[in-house]
Scaffold this active site. Sequence first.
Site, PDB file in Angstrom:
ATOM      1  N   HIS A  66       0.833  -1.209   0.000  1.00  0.00           N
ATOM      2  CA  HIS A  66       0.000   0.000   0.000  1.00  0.00           C
ATOM      3  C   HIS A  66       0.863   1.254   0.000  1.00  0.00           C
ATOM      4  O   HIS A  66       2.068   1.197   0.242  1.00  0.00           O
ATOM      5  CB  HIS A  66      -0.959   0.001   1.195  1.00  0.00           C
ATOM      6  CG  HIS A  66      -0.268   0.067   2.522  1.00  0.00           C
ATOM      7  ND1 HIS A  66       0.258  -1.049   3.135  1.00  0.00           N
ATOM      8  CD2 HIS A  66       0.017   1.111   3.334  1.00  0.00           C
ATOM      9  CE1 HIS A  66       0.822  -0.689   4.273  1.00  0.00           C
ATOM     10  NE2 HIS A  66       0.702   0.614   4.412  1.00  0.00           N
ATOM     11  N   ASP A  94       0.854   5.026   1.752  1.00  0.00           N
ATOM     12  CA  ASP A  94       0.217   5.728   2.877  1.00  0.00           C
ATOM     13  C   ASP A  94      -0.581   6.953   2.443  1.00  0.00           C
ATOM     14  O   ASP A  94      -1.653   7.223   2.967  1.00  0.00           O
ATOM     15  CB  ASP A  94       1.269   6.123   3.915  1.00  0.00           C
ATOM     16  CG  ASP A  94       1.825   4.911   4.641  1.00  0.00           C
ATOM     17  OD1 ASP A  94       1.257   3.815   4.501  1.00  0.00           O
ATOM     18  OD2 ASP A  94       2.842   5.050   5.354  1.00  0.00           O
ATOM     19  N   HIS A 102       4.960   0.021  -0.147  1.00  0.00           N
ATOM     20  CA  HIS A 102       5.595  -0.898   0.809  1.00  0.00           C
ATOM     21  C   HIS A 102       4.612  -1.917   1.355  1.00  0.00           C
ATOM     22  O   HIS A 102       3.410  -1.801   1.178  1.00  0.00           O
ATOM     23  CB  HIS A 102       6.219  -0.106   1.973  1.00  0.00           C
ATOM     24  CG  HIS A 102       5.199   0.685   2.747  1.00  0.00           C
ATOM     25  ND1 HIS A 102       4.809   1.952   2.380  1.00  0.00           N
ATOM     26  CD2 HIS A 102       4.486   0.393   3.871  1.00  0.00           C
ATOM     27  CE1 HIS A 102       3.905   2.409   3.234  1.00  0.00           C
ATOM     28  NE2 HIS A 102       3.684   1.478   4.150  1.00  0.00           N
ATOM     29  N   ARG A 154       5.806  -9.301  16.953  1.00  0.00           N
ATOM     30  CA  ARG A 154       6.475  -8.099  16.441  1.00  0.00           C
ATOM     31  C   ARG A 154       5.720  -6.868  16.948  1.00  0.00           C
ATOM     32  O   ARG A 154       4.519  -6.725  16.720  1.00  0.00           O
ATOM     33  CB  ARG A 154       6.445  -8.139  14.912  1.00  0.00           C
ATOM     34  CG  ARG A 154       7.024  -6.928  14.182  1.00  0.00           C
ATOM     35  CD  ARG A 154       6.582  -7.049  12.725  1.00  0.00           C
ATOM     36  NE  ARG A 154       7.263  -6.174  11.791  1.00  0.00           N
ATOM     37  CZ  ARG A 154       6.850  -4.954  11.472  1.00  0.00           C
ATOM     38  NH1 ARG A 154       5.772  -4.440  12.049  1.00  0.00           N
ATOM     39  NH2 ARG A 154       7.511  -4.249  10.547  1.00  0.00           N
TER      40      ARG A 154
END
Length: 252
Positions: A163, A165, A221, A231
């Site tokens: 996507h 941002d 990204h 994570r």
Amino acid sequence: DGVTEVLAHHGESLQDKFVEIPCSEDYDSHKRFEGCTPRKCGRGVTDAVITREEAERIRRVAERGLSLGGSDGGASILDLHSGALSLGKHFVNLYRYFGDKIQDIFTEEDFALYRDVRQRIQQRVAQAFGISSASMYLTKPTFFSRINNTEAKTTHDEYWHPHVDKITYGSFDYTSLLYLSDYTEDFGGGRFVFMDAGSNKTIEPRAGRVSFFTSGSENLHRVEKVHWGTRYAITISFTCNPDHGIGDPVLM
């Protein structure tokens, strides 16, 4: 996946690394703010802004907040500004849902640390792109993420799609991520991948590492699926438009 180049290995401590890339046209369809709207675009990584000890303290804030809820799927978020917290297949407002009990979970020191870290990241981003830190405003959504290998239950759990941002959020001009856990030690998979024509550039998370980039299509990204472990990261984003600015979170 084609060719992959590692921009930042988890085992190295980087003072400053910056790669300039041509800006996309995404910013042209939004109001421009001279001295802030990106004219120089790119991506950077630094391990010299936030210490590992500070990252651990912030991770504990995230862990305490996320312990109140959590997604049924593998990706949970906690937004201290809006109060959004993953709970099952939905989101609740942390502040309304838990009311005064919030005072038992977070302290003023937690929020002071959050503000301090946000300011240092903002200054570093401004410095890298040659703009004034005062011309940037924190914007929403700014949130903690906790990702494990549980199977996705809703589209909100599908964090791995590529996507942009600026297209997803509109207000974003500069995006930053502060990693709160270590690739290969705390989790496997979960690397951050810039998807460039002909090759991928990856960042391996490391506690205290800050990666930042201009939010347009020049920085398409995705995050790899997490295969094991957990994570933690926090996404902190900035806008040049004061109308889209938000204040730092305050303990209700």
